[in-house]
Design a protein around this motif. Structure first.
Motif, PDB file in Angstrom:
ATOM      1  N   PHE A   1       0.987  -1.217  -0.024  1.00  0.00           N
ATOM      2  CA  PHE A   1      -0.043   0.045   0.055  1.00  0.00           C
ATOM      3  C   PHE A   1       0.885   1.319  -0.060  1.00  0.00           C
ATOM      4  O   PHE A   1       0.886   2.156  -0.781  1.00  0.00           O
ATOM      5  CB  PHE A   1      -0.963   0.033   1.341  1.00  0.00           C
ATOM      6  CG  PHE A   1      -1.758   1.306   1.425  1.00  0.00           C
ATOM      7  CD1 PHE A   1      -3.118   1.243   1.041  1.00  0.00           C
ATOM      8  CD2 PHE A   1      -0.989   2.131   2.287  1.00  0.00           C
ATOM      9  CE1 PHE A   1      -3.858   2.475   1.104  1.00  0.00           C
ATOM     10  CE2 PHE A   1      -1.743   3.516   2.238  1.00  0.00           C
ATOM     11  CZ  PHE A   1      -3.303   3.519   2.017  1.00  0.00           C
ATOM     12  N   GLY A   2       1.888   1.266   1.052  1.00  0.00           N
ATOM     13  CA  GLY A   2       2.775   2.475   0.899  1.00  0.00           C
ATOM     14  C   GLY A   2       3.656   2.777  -0.347  1.00  0.00           C
ATOM     15  O   GLY A   2       3.948   3.795  -0.615  1.00  0.00           O
ATOM     16  N   ALA A   3       4.092   1.620  -0.818  1.00  0.00           N
ATOM     17  CA  ALA A   3       5.009   1.715  -1.868  1.00  0.00           C
ATOM     18  C   ALA A   3       4.311   2.400  -3.259  1.00  0.00           C
ATOM     19  O   ALA A   3       5.050   2.768  -3.735  1.00  0.00           O
ATOM     20  CB  ALA A   3       5.510   0.155  -2.214  1.00  0.00           C
ATOM     21  N   VAL A   4       3.116   2.015  -3.087  1.00  0.00           N
ATOM     22  CA  VAL A   4       2.128   2.775  -4.170  1.00  0.00           C
ATOM     23  C   VAL A   4       1.492   4.190  -3.776  1.00  0.00           C
ATOM     24  O   VAL A   4       1.724   5.046  -4.684  1.00  0.00           O
ATOM     25  CB  VAL A   4       1.150   1.833  -4.818  1.00  0.00           C
ATOM     26  CG1 VAL A   4       0.513   2.621  -5.943  1.00  0.00           C
ATOM     27  CG2 VAL A   4       1.733   0.502  -5.600  1.00  0.00           C
TER      28      VAL A   4
ATOM     29  N   GLY B   1       2.451   6.995   9.003  1.00  0.00           N
ATOM     30  CA  GLY B   1       0.969   6.729   9.031  1.00  0.00           C
ATOM     31  C   GLY B   1       0.640   5.598   8.305  1.00  0.00           C
ATOM     32  O   GLY B   1      -0.535   4.918   8.737  1.00  0.00           O
ATOM     33  N   THR B   2       1.291   5.046   7.335  1.00  0.00           N
ATOM     34  CA  THR B   2       0.964   3.774   6.417  1.00  0.00           C
ATOM     35  C   THR B   2       0.835   2.729   7.347  1.00  0.00           C
ATOM     36  O   THR B   2      -0.133   1.895   7.502  1.00  0.00           O
ATOM     37  CB  THR B   2       1.889   3.687   5.429  1.00  0.00           C
ATOM     38  OG1 THR B   2       1.740   4.831   4.578  1.00  0.00           O
ATOM     39  CG2 THR B   2       1.585   2.430   4.527  1.00  0.00           C
ATOM     40  N   LEU B   3       1.711   2.510   8.184  1.00  0.00           N
ATOM     41  CA  LEU B   3       1.956   1.260   9.315  1.00  0.00           C
ATOM     42  C   LEU B   3       0.924   1.398  10.442  1.00  0.00           C
ATOM     43  O   LEU B   3       0.561   0.459  11.021  1.00  0.00           O
ATOM     44  CB  LEU B   3       3.357   1.196   9.874  1.00  0.00           C
ATOM     45  CG  LEU B   3       4.436   0.689   8.823  1.00  0.00           C
ATOM     46  CD1 LEU B   3       5.715   0.613   9.478  1.00  0.00           C
ATOM     47  CD2 LEU B   3       4.024  -0.774   8.254  1.00  0.00           C
TER      48      LEU B   3
ATOM     49  N   ALA C   1      -8.721   1.200  -3.132  1.00  0.00           N
ATOM     50  CA  ALA C   1      -9.883   2.443  -2.852  1.00  0.00           C
ATOM     51  C   ALA C   1      -9.424   2.935  -1.425  1.00  0.00           C
ATOM     52  O   ALA C   1      -9.705   4.169  -1.519  1.00  0.00           O
ATOM     53  CB  ALA C   1     -11.275   1.668  -2.855  1.00  0.00           C
ATOM     54  N   ILE C   2      -9.193   2.313  -0.508  1.00  0.00           N
ATOM     55  CA  ILE C   2      -8.532   2.848   0.771  1.00  0.00           C
ATOM     56  C   ILE C   2      -7.313   3.785   0.541  1.00  0.00           C
ATOM     57  O   ILE C   2      -7.316   4.873   1.010  1.00  0.00           O
ATOM     58  CB  ILE C   2      -8.219   1.700   1.625  1.00  0.00           C
ATOM     59  CG1 ILE C   2      -9.532   0.906   2.118  1.00  0.00           C
ATOM     60  CG2 ILE C   2      -7.754   2.443   3.071  1.00  0.00           C
ATOM     61  CD1 ILE C   2      -9.372  -0.228   2.924  1.00  0.00           C
ATOM     62  N   ALA C   3      -6.686   3.486  -0.417  1.00  0.00           N
ATOM     63  CA  ALA C   3      -5.422   4.288  -0.899  1.00  0.00           C
ATOM     64  C   ALA C   3      -5.856   5.768  -1.547  1.00  0.00           C
ATOM     65  O   ALA C   3      -5.410   6.701  -1.188  1.00  0.00           O
ATOM     66  CB  ALA C   3      -4.659   3.624  -1.836  1.00  0.00           C
TER      67      ALA C   3
END
Length: 322
Positions: A110-113, A253-255, A188-190
């Motif tokens: 998720f965070g990588a994108v 924040g991502t984690l 969608a969450i991203a």
């Protein structure tokens, strides 16, 4: 020799002492350390912060570590539950928990994108606001920042309705593309997270742009540089510390992703109770298994620290080489 000269050269404890110290090897007069004035005033100003920092940060961390070292023991099948010291047994369960590590891998993807896209948009908007070619900067600055003023839960509910095939006003799109499916719900969450936090990161970068001296821009224009060249060769290198800061905030924040997946569980069955690491911690503590949840939290905090510290060191080495 005059009397005035003799007074300066033969003063006892002055010139003779300096000459004697100069003859001794390795003895140099050390500069006097400046005295710290107003120590009590400094203590008064620092004490409230220190008390709140210890009460709401250090104490919870220490308590979480303490709870993670305990296990529940019962006397018989229906005996009273008691907490006893269990060493690292909870951490063994953490490293054996497959769904937890799957959730960690999910948020890393998720965070990588999401993080590069979000920071790229924030940088683009900040450069546009700082450009002399854009009009209505106050309006666009407010418009970009408004989504951040929306609480994350409210934003997730709003976007959940927009994604829902039966409730969305864009049913022609949502009935053909299921954004809440197992393949697309993460992205969608991203989109929700990006929509909320682009304006926040844009303001940090824009503040760094405002601190750049205008003389640098004038010198670049005299050398024949256009707006794109100035942005690429002058602005972006000078605001790199602000970009690194926003990247570290985004990694942390991502984690810690929790609110958006928790809300999306009401819209999609693809979001399970172990969809993200923080959701796993929340679910585990609700069983209740506070000790295992504390161990999850400690491991997640250490992983966050290692990842953000590694990213910071990598960027510092890259800047030092350049």
């Amino acid at each position: 020799m005059s009397a005035s000269t003799a007074r300066f050269t033969d003063a006892p404890g002055d010139t003779r002492t300096a000459r004697r110290l100069a003859r001794q090897p390795g003895t140099r007069p050390r500069p006097a350390r400046p005295r710290v004035q107003h120590k009590r005033a400094i203590l008064i100003f620092v004490l409230p912060f220190g008390a709140l920092f210890a009460l709401f940060y250090l104490v919870p961390i220490g308590y979480a570590i303490y709870e993670s070292l305990l296990v529940i023991k019962r006397e018989g099948t229906f005996g009273a539950a008691t907490e006893v010291f269990g060493g690292f047994s909870q951490y063994v369960l953490v490293f054996q928990n497959g769904p937890f590590w799957q959730s960690v891998g999910r948020v890393l993807a998720f965070g990588a994108v999401q993080v590069p896209i979000m920071l790229g948009l924030a940088l683009l908007f900040a450069l546009l606001l700082d450009s002399p070619l854009v009009r209505g900067k106050k309006f666009f600055r407010l418009a970009f920042f408004v989504p951040y003023a929306v609480p994350g839960v409210i934003a997730a509910i709003m976007w959940g309705y927009l994604y829902s095939p039966n409730l969305s006003p864009f049913s022609a799109v949502t009935q053909n593309i299921n954004f809440l499916s197992a393949d697309l719900v993460l992205w969608a969450i991203a989109n929700v997270v990006t929509w909320v936090y682009v304006g926040y990161n844009m303001l940090i970068i824009y503040s760094a742009l405002l601190a750049i001296p205008t003389e640098l821009y004038e010198a670049a224009r005299l050398d024949g540089a256009g707006q794109l060249r100035i942005a690429w060769s002058v602005k972006i290198p000078l605001i790199m510390p602000a970009i690194v800061l926003t990247a570290i905030f985004s990694i942390i924040g991502t984690l810690q992703l929790l609110a958006e997946p928790q809300v999306f569980r009401s819209f999609s069955s693809a979001v399970t109770s172990t969809f993200t690491p923080n959701l796993t911690v929340y679910t585990t503590s609700s069983i209740p298994n506070v000790n295992l949840a504390a161990a999850f939290s400690v491991v997640l905090a250490l992983a966050t620290f290692v990842l953000s510290f590694t990213f910071l060191k990598f960027t510092q080495r890259k800047e030092a080489r350049s």
